[in-house]
Design an enzyme around this catalytic site. Sequence first.
Site, PDB file in Angstrom:
ATOM      1  N   GLU A 264       0.797  -1.149  -0.089  1.00 48.21           N
ATOM      2  CA  GLU A 264      -0.333   0.096  -0.042  1.00 48.21           C
ATOM      3  C   GLU A 264       1.053   1.184   0.013  1.00 48.21           C
ATOM      4  OE1 GLU A 264      -3.201  -0.115  -0.778  1.00 48.21           O
ATOM      5  OE2 GLU A 264      -2.937  -2.386  -0.680  1.00 48.21           O
ATOM      6  N   TRP A 267       2.083   1.953  -3.500  1.00 44.47           N
ATOM      7  CA  TRP A 267       0.957   2.544  -4.362  1.00 44.47           C
ATOM      8  C   TRP A 267       0.883   4.082  -4.246  1.00 44.47           C
ATOM      9  CZ3 TRP A 267      -2.170   1.111  -7.905  1.00 44.47           C
ATOM     10  CH2 TRP A 267      -2.792  -0.162  -7.965  1.00 44.47           C
ATOM     11  N   TRP A 295     -20.555  11.625 -20.630  1.00 39.83           N
ATOM     12  CA  TRP A 295     -21.121  11.309 -19.080  1.00 39.83           C
ATOM     13  C   TRP A 295     -22.484  11.833 -19.229  1.00 39.83           C
ATOM     14  CZ3 TRP A 295     -18.052   8.060 -16.468  1.00 39.83           C
ATOM     15  CH2 TRP A 295     -16.824   8.242 -16.673  1.00 39.83           C
ATOM     16  N   ASN A 330     -10.752   2.621   2.423  1.00 37.40           N
ATOM     17  CA  ASN A 330     -10.436   2.347   1.109  1.00 37.40           C
ATOM     18  C   ASN A 330     -11.470   1.727   0.064  1.00 37.40           C
ATOM     19  OD1 ASN A 330      -8.777   0.128  -0.773  1.00 37.40           O
ATOM     20  ND2 ASN A 330      -8.120   2.190  -1.380  1.00 37.40           N
ATOM     21  N   TRP A 348     -15.837  11.349 -13.543  1.00 35.21           N
ATOM     22  CA  TRP A 348     -15.023  10.962 -12.323  1.00 35.21           C
ATOM     23  C   TRP A 348     -14.197  12.448 -11.956  1.00 35.21           C
ATOM     24  CZ3 TRP A 348      -9.946  12.620 -12.830  1.00 35.21           C
ATOM     25  CH2 TRP A 348      -9.328  12.629 -14.131  1.00 35.21           C
ATOM     26  N   TRP A 371      -9.334   7.711  -8.615  1.00 38.41           N
ATOM     27  CA  TRP A 371     -10.350   8.095  -9.347  1.00 38.41           C
ATOM     28  C   TRP A 371     -10.256   7.619 -10.663  1.00 38.41           C
ATOM     29  CZ3 TRP A 371     -15.486   9.239  -8.707  1.00 38.41           C
ATOM     30  CH2 TRP A 371     -15.978   9.500  -7.347  1.00 38.41           C
TER      31      TRP A 371
HETATM   32  P1  FAD Z   1      -3.635   2.035   5.075  1.00 36.34           P
HETATM   33  O1  FAD Z   1      -4.563   0.860   4.485  1.00 36.34           O
HETATM   34  O2  FAD Z   1      -3.467   1.679   6.632  1.00 36.34           O
HETATM   35  O3  FAD Z   1      -2.507   2.280   4.462  1.00 36.34           O
HETATM   36  C1  FAD Z   1      -1.427   2.903   4.609  1.00 36.34           C
HETATM   37  C2  FAD Z   1      -1.058   4.036   3.704  1.00 36.34           C
HETATM   38  O4  FAD Z   1      -0.776   3.363   2.421  1.00 36.34           O
HETATM   39  C3  FAD Z   1      -1.950   4.789   3.456  1.00 36.34           C
HETATM   40  O5  FAD Z   1      -2.238   5.918   4.794  1.00 36.34           O
HETATM   41  C4  FAD Z   1      -1.653   5.639   2.235  1.00 36.34           C
HETATM   42  O6  FAD Z   1      -0.705   6.673   2.346  1.00 36.34           O
HETATM   43  C5  FAD Z   1      -1.027   4.549   1.482  1.00 36.34           C
HETATM   44  N1  FAD Z   1      -2.112   4.031   0.506  1.00 36.34           N
HETATM   45  C6  FAD Z   1      -3.013   3.051   0.889  1.00 36.34           C
HETATM   46  N2  FAD Z   1      -3.651   2.610  -0.283  1.00 36.34           N
HETATM   47  C7  FAD Z   1      -3.233   3.166  -1.039  1.00 36.34           C
HETATM   48  C8  FAD Z   1      -3.694   3.488  -2.504  1.00 36.34           C
HETATM   49  N3  FAD Z   1      -4.847   2.935  -3.023  1.00 36.34           N
HETATM   50  N4  FAD Z   1      -3.454   4.545  -3.376  1.00 36.34           N
HETATM   51  C9  FAD Z   1      -2.187   5.386  -2.848  1.00 36.34           C
HETATM   52  N5  FAD Z   1      -1.740   5.255  -1.438  1.00 36.34           N
HETATM   53  C10 FAD Z   1      -2.254   4.350  -0.735  1.00 36.34           C
HETATM   54  N6  FAD Z   1      -5.359   8.100  -0.433  1.00 36.34           N
HETATM   55  C11 FAD Z   1      -4.870   9.433   0.025  1.00 36.34           C
HETATM   56  O7  FAD Z   1      -3.942   9.247   0.792  1.00 36.34           O
HETATM   57  N7  FAD Z   1      -5.624  10.541  -0.399  1.00 36.34           N
HETATM   58  C12 FAD Z   1      -6.420  10.530  -1.352  1.00 36.34           C
HETATM   59  O8  FAD Z   1      -6.845  11.787  -1.529  1.00 36.34           O
HETATM   60  C13 FAD Z   1      -6.849   9.524  -1.518  1.00 36.34           C
HETATM   61  N8  FAD Z   1      -8.096   9.354  -2.649  1.00 36.34           N
HETATM   62  C14 FAD Z   1      -8.268   8.178  -3.029  1.00 36.34           C
HETATM   63  C15 FAD Z   1      -9.599   8.055  -4.057  1.00 36.34           C
HETATM   64  C16 FAD Z   1     -10.097   6.883  -4.549  1.00 36.34           C
HETATM   65  C17 FAD Z   1     -11.217   6.849  -5.366  1.00 36.34           C
HETATM   66  C18 FAD Z   1      -9.402   5.661  -4.131  1.00 36.34           C
HETATM   67  C19 FAD Z   1      -9.945   4.274  -4.537  1.00 36.34           C
HETATM   68  C20 FAD Z   1      -8.224   5.690  -3.162  1.00 36.34           C
HETATM   69  C21 FAD Z   1      -7.651   6.988  -2.730  1.00 36.34           C
HETATM   70  N9  FAD Z   1      -6.695   6.941  -1.685  1.00 36.34           N
HETATM   71  C22 FAD Z   1      -6.329   8.051  -1.178  1.00 36.34           C
HETATM   72  C23 FAD Z   1      -6.160   5.712  -1.305  1.00 36.34           C
HETATM   73  C24 FAD Z   1      -6.701   5.000  -0.187  1.00 36.34           C
HETATM   74  O9  FAD Z   1      -7.797   4.729  -0.101  1.00 36.34           O
HETATM   75  C25 FAD Z   1      -6.271   5.758   1.165  1.00 36.34           C
HETATM   76  O10 FAD Z   1      -4.733   6.038   1.200  1.00 36.34           O
HETATM   77  C26 FAD Z   1      -6.577   4.954   2.482  1.00 36.34           C
HETATM   78  O11 FAD Z   1      -7.837   4.667   2.492  1.00 36.34           O
HETATM   79  C27 FAD Z   1      -6.128   5.592   3.602  1.00 36.34           C
HETATM   80  O12 FAD Z   1      -6.560   5.041   4.788  1.00 36.34           O
HETATM   81  P2  FAD Z   1      -5.413   4.419   5.731  1.00 36.34           P
HETATM   82  O13 FAD Z   1      -4.282   5.365   6.043  1.00 36.34           O
HETATM   83  O14 FAD Z   1      -5.964   3.558   6.923  1.00 36.34           O
HETATM   84  O15 FAD Z   1      -4.681   3.312   4.834  1.00 36.34           O
END
Ligand code: FAD
Length: 389
Positions: A264, A267, A295, A330, A348, A371
């Site tokens: 993650e 990502w 759209w 997420n 989107w 997105w």
């Molecule tokens: P955890 O599961 O604990 O993950 C740890 C860290 O890994 C996160 O804090 C984040 O920095 C990173 N991470 C995890 N998943 C992703 C991912 N898919 N993409 C990029 N980094 C990731 N994340 C954001 O930080 N900011 C946003 O604006 C954002 N917008 C999103 C929009 C959409 C439509 C989607 C599908 C995902 C988005 N994410 C975004 C990614 C992800 O959903 C969040 O990072 C995550 O939910 C944050 O919760 P957490 O810190 O508990 O994640």
Amino acid sequence: MTTVMWFRRDLRMVDNKALARAFQDSEDVLCVFHLNPEQLTQEYSSSQSAFLQSVEHLRQSLAKEGIQLYLLYGELEESFDQLRQVLPNWTDVYFNYDEAGYGRLRDQRAATYFRTHGIKIHAFQDHYLHGSQDVKNQFGKAYKVFTPYYRVWRALPKEKPVSVDLSFARTIELNQDPETLKIFNRLWEPLSFYHPGTEVALTKLDSFIADKLENYQVQRDYPSINGTSQLSSHLRTGEISIRMVFDAIIHYIPSDAQETFIKELAWRDFYNMVYVENPRQKGEAIQSQYKDIEWDNSLDLFNLWKKGETGFPIVDAAMRQLNTTGWMHNRLRMITASFLTKDLLIDWRWGERYFQQMLIDYDPASNIGGWQWVASTGTDAAPYFRIFN
Ligand code: FAD
């Protein structure tokens, strides 16, 4: 040597590359945060309030150490002109640079300004474990999909956290213009659900490792379980560094859960690289064949989606979570984004902008990347007919 340490999205006093070096190299240091009207909105935005609440938290934390965070407000060059007037011996500037989006353009403008005025630039890649140029395929090109990128990313050595010695240099204190402070305070409101600061972030990291990491790879799929780290808002403001997170996790016994979590973090780097490669991605589809989708864009349906009143319980619960806490799980980001684009047939970009307004962890690269991935216009290898149920 009179130095400005320019804080941006690195709002912490620990493991901050630019800050560490500024204090190490310089005799006199002024810490600065610049408020740029181009980046600010007067409308309600929990995203903006959260970020500026974090700036205020840093201001107070630095003050406890006897260090001023000097606020500047205004157009970039004008603000630095003003700073040069009150700091005529300014010779060096330290900051952690941005590689993509608005931040990149701002940094290019700033670099031109600094060069013109003979101010030496010291810029560092601090926000990601690997910057956009670190991970390339065998032909030296950027990867377009995540899995092969990740294989290379995972094998690269990772930097360790750096220590910051705040006692090294003398800090400069200037008279803070009261008008700037007034403007700053008007730009945000304290959010009851937002708790900024490095200490809060470190506590979350510790409790994630102690209580959640073991089952992370299973529990992260269930939005009703508090099974993820919730570190995203702190990573977005830089209250915690990505190196500290990686370093804390990697010391644990290798497991599937640990690997899933590290993936993650990758990502996050991946989406930064994608944004560097696709600088126009905020406004247009990465895959050119999807640039002209027609759209439906029903404003009524969009408003119901925003309010969490679509009648689809999981979508509505997710949107209400976003509206009341500024954060969304997420899996729910995926579901709500899929529902908006593939069920309601709404662009989107509308959804991306709403998330930008509301998310306390708003990060342009991850949000646009997320997105476009869900809308199938971006980096997902699966075609447009994948719809989340
Ligand atoms: P955890 O599961 O604990 O993950 C740890 C860290 O890994 C996160 O804090 C984040 O920095 C990173 N991470 C995890 N998943 C992703 C991912 N898919 N993409 C990029 N980094 C990731 N994340 C954001 O930080 N900011 C946003 O604006 C954002 N917008 C999103 C929009 C959409 C439509 C989607 C599908 C995902 C988005 N994410 C975004 C990614 C992800 O959903 C969040 O990072 C995550 O939910 C944050 O919760 P957490 O810190 O508990 O994640």
